[in-house]
Write a protein that holds these residues in place. Structure first.
Motif, PDB file in Angstrom:
ATOM      1  N   ILE A  32       0.843  -1.197   0.000  1.00 54.75           N
ATOM      2  CA  ILE A  32       0.000   0.000   0.000  1.00 54.75           C
ATOM      3  C   ILE A  32       0.876   1.244   0.000  1.00 54.75           C
ATOM      4  CG2 ILE A  32      -0.258   0.074   2.526  1.00 54.75           C
ATOM      5  CD1 ILE A  32      -3.252   0.907   1.922  1.00 54.75           C
ATOM      6  N   ASN A  33       0.451   2.241  -0.768  1.00 51.79           N
ATOM      7  CA  ASN A  33       1.228   3.485  -0.844  1.00 51.79           C
ATOM      8  C   ASN A  33       1.020   4.315   0.428  1.00 51.79           C
ATOM      9  OD1 ASN A  33      -1.348   4.538  -1.282  1.00 51.79           O
ATOM     10  ND2 ASN A  33      -0.775   5.669  -3.096  1.00 51.79           N
ATOM     11  N   PRO A  34       1.862   5.319   0.680  1.00 52.97           N
ATOM     12  CA  PRO A  34       1.793   6.080   1.935  1.00 52.97           C
ATOM     13  C   PRO A  34       0.457   6.783   2.185  1.00 52.97           C
ATOM     14  CG  PRO A  34       3.842   6.569   0.804  1.00 52.97           C
ATOM     15  CD  PRO A  34       3.010   5.738  -0.129  1.00 52.97           C
ATOM     16  N   SER A  35      -0.225   7.223   1.133  1.00 57.37           N
ATOM     17  CA  SER A  35      -1.499   7.928   1.312  1.00 57.37           C
ATOM     18  C   SER A  35      -2.655   6.964   1.576  1.00 57.37           C
ATOM     19  CB  SER A  35      -1.810   8.772   0.073  1.00 57.37           C
ATOM     20  OG  SER A  35      -2.102   7.930  -1.025  1.00 57.37           O
ATOM     21  N   GLY A  36      -2.439   5.682   1.329  1.00 57.09           N
ATOM     22  CA  GLY A  36      -3.493   4.689   1.518  1.00 57.09           C
ATOM     23  C   GLY A  36      -4.505   4.671   0.382  1.00 57.09           C
ATOM     24  N   GLU A  37      -4.211   5.372  -0.714  1.00 60.59           N
ATOM     25  CA  GLU A  37      -5.134   5.457  -1.845  1.00 60.59           C
ATOM     26  C   GLU A  37      -5.132   4.219  -2.733  1.00 60.59           C
ATOM     27  OE1 GLU A  37      -5.281   9.669  -3.723  1.00 60.59           O
ATOM     28  OE2 GLU A  37      -3.217   9.317  -3.071  1.00 60.59           O
ATOM     29  N   MET A  56      -8.003   0.363  -5.311  1.00 57.96           N
ATOM     30  CA  MET A  56      -8.017   1.817  -5.163  1.00 57.96           C
ATOM     31  C   MET A  56      -9.097   2.181  -4.150  1.00 57.96           C
ATOM     32  SD  MET A  56      -7.769   2.958  -9.184  1.00 57.96           S
ATOM     33  CE  MET A  56      -8.149   4.669  -8.861  1.00 57.96           C
ATOM     34  N   LYS A  57      -8.782   3.140  -3.299  1.00 61.01           N
ATOM     35  CA  LYS A  57      -9.757   3.606  -2.306  1.00 61.01           C
ATOM     36  C   LYS A  57     -10.989   4.155  -3.017  1.00 61.01           C
ATOM     37  CE  LYS A  57      -9.927   6.342   1.902  1.00 61.01           C
ATOM     38  NZ  LYS A  57      -9.130   7.184   2.821  1.00 61.01           N
ATOM     39  N   GLU A  58     -10.761   4.880  -4.107  1.00 62.03           N
ATOM     40  CA  GLU A  58     -11.852   5.436  -4.899  1.00 62.03           C
ATOM     41  C   GLU A  58     -11.631   5.084  -6.380  1.00 62.03           C
ATOM     42  OE1 GLU A  58     -12.453   9.594  -4.053  1.00 62.03           O
ATOM     43  OE2 GLU A  58     -12.343   9.244  -1.906  1.00 62.03           O
ATOM     44  N   PRO A  59     -12.072   3.901  -6.799  1.00 60.98           N
ATOM     45  CA  PRO A  59     -11.824   3.476  -8.189  1.00 60.98           C
ATOM     46  C   PRO A  59     -12.737   4.162  -9.209  1.00 60.98           C
ATOM     47  CG  PRO A  59     -13.073   1.805  -7.031  1.00 60.98           C
ATOM     48  CD  PRO A  59     -12.715   2.863  -6.015  1.00 60.98           C
ATOM     49  N   ASN A  60     -13.833   4.778  -8.733  1.00 58.85           N
ATOM     50  CA  ASN A  60     -14.798   5.389  -9.645  1.00 58.85           C
ATOM     51  C   ASN A  60     -14.826   6.903  -9.492  1.00 58.85           C
ATOM     52  OD1 ASN A  60     -15.575   2.819 -10.532  1.00 58.85           O
ATOM     53  ND2 ASN A  60     -17.045   2.625  -8.873  1.00 58.85           N
ATOM     54  N   ASP A  61     -15.227   7.575 -10.575  1.00 59.03           N
ATOM     55  CA  ASP A  61     -15.359   9.032 -10.536  1.00 59.03           C
ATOM     56  C   ASP A  61     -16.708   9.411  -9.926  1.00 59.03           C
ATOM     57  OD1 ASP A  61     -17.299   8.712 -12.546  1.00 59.03           O
ATOM     58  OD2 ASP A  61     -15.921   9.293 -14.160  1.00 59.03           O
ATOM     59  N   ALA A  62     -17.025  10.702  -9.902  1.00 60.33           N
ATOM     60  CA  ALA A  62     -18.262  11.192  -9.285  1.00 60.33           C
ATOM     61  C   ALA A  62     -19.514  10.639  -9.963  1.00 60.33           C
ATOM     62  CB  ALA A  62     -18.287  12.721  -9.319  1.00 60.33           C
ATOM     63  N   SER A  63     -19.398  10.248 -11.226  1.00 61.58           N
ATOM     64  CA  SER A  63     -20.541   9.688 -11.962  1.00 61.58           C
ATOM     65  C   SER A  63     -20.690   8.188 -11.763  1.00 61.58           C
ATOM     66  CB  SER A  63     -20.386   9.973 -13.459  1.00 61.58           C
ATOM     67  OG  SER A  63     -20.249  11.342 -13.701  1.00 61.58           O
ATOM     68  N   ARG A  80      -8.462   3.339 -20.808  1.00 63.32           N
ATOM     69  CA  ARG A  80      -8.413   2.149 -19.946  1.00 63.32           C
ATOM     70  C   ARG A  80      -8.606   2.562 -18.479  1.00 63.32           C
ATOM     71  NH1 ARG A  80      -2.010   0.334 -19.477  1.00 63.32           N
ATOM     72  NH2 ARG A  80      -1.280   2.358 -18.761  1.00 63.32           N
ATOM     73  N   PRO A  81      -9.258   1.704 -17.699  1.00 60.24           N
ATOM     74  CA  PRO A  81      -9.415   1.998 -16.270  1.00 60.24           C
ATOM     75  C   PRO A  81      -8.058   2.001 -15.555  1.00 60.24           C
ATOM     76  CG  PRO A  81     -10.891   0.228 -16.963  1.00 60.24           C
ATOM     77  CD  PRO A  81      -9.949   0.489 -18.093  1.00 60.24           C
ATOM     78  N   LYS A  82      -7.925   2.857 -14.549  1.00 59.24           N
ATOM     79  CA  LYS A  82      -6.676   2.893 -13.769  1.00 59.24           C
ATOM     80  C   LYS A  82      -6.491   1.582 -12.998  1.00 59.24           C
ATOM     81  CE  LYS A  82      -6.027   7.827 -12.966  1.00 59.24           C
ATOM     82  NZ  LYS A  82      -5.909   8.874 -11.947  1.00 59.24           N
ATOM     83  N   LEU A  83      -7.583   1.058 -12.476  1.00 57.41           N
ATOM     84  CA  LEU A  83      -7.514  -0.185 -11.719  1.00 57.41           C
ATOM     85  C   LEU A  83      -7.043  -1.307 -12.644  1.00 57.41           C
ATOM     86  CD1 LEU A  83      -8.046  -1.230  -8.853  1.00 57.41           C
ATOM     87  CD2 LEU A  83     -10.332  -1.866  -9.599  1.00 57.41           C
TER      88      LEU A  83
END
Length: 145
Positions: A32-37, A56-63, A80-83
């Motif tokens: 896990i990275n230092p920010s926990g993201e 990812m802590k937040e794999p999706n955008d606001a939509s 492509r998705p980041k995940l």
């Protein structure tokens, strides 16, 4: 006598190679990275080590859609998705808890850097740099238990 010596020597060499491979594989697993993201899963292909963004802590955008690799300089990869992106590529183990000659991709900037990793117990020291490692940035990742 010579035959026994040769067998003993061969056995010692096999044990040493096995121990070296086990030491090299100590890096395998989730970090896990230092920010926990995000968490990166480090795995092996042949004799090289790679890592992909596995959580990812937040794999999706606001939509509610998957966050995309929109800053990638390769237009074909921007959708492509980041995940699941392979962030770490082509690392080799140098025999002294150091993994080198690889690259790290930063999806936040779309840039790829040379990288060196050093394993210290359950801490993985990551050093991304341009040119020589003097010019770069370091992070400490923690092993996910």
């Amino acid at each position: 006598m010579i035959k026994k010596t040769c067998i003993a020597l061969l056995f010692t060499m096999v044990c040493a190679l096995t121990a070296s491979a086990q030491k090299a594989d100590a890096i395998l697993g989730k970090w896990i990275n230092p920010s926990g993201e995000g968490q990166v899963l480090i795995f092996k292909k042949g004799n090289k080590y790679f890592g992909k963004l596995a959580w990812m802590k937040e794999p999706n955008d606001a939509s509610g859609n998957p966050k995309l690799d929109a800053l990638n300089p390769d237009k074909a990869l921007q959708s492509r998705p980041k995940l699941g992106i392979e962030l770490l590529k082509n690392f080799t183990f140098d025999g002294d808890d150091v993994y080198e000659d690889g690259t790290i991709y930063d999806p936040k900037s779309g840039k790829t850097y040379s990288c060196k990793m050093t394993l210290k117990g359950d801490i993985l020291k990551i050093r991304g740099y341009i040119g020589i490692s003097l010019f770069g940035r370091s992070e400490n990742w923690a092993r996910v238990k």
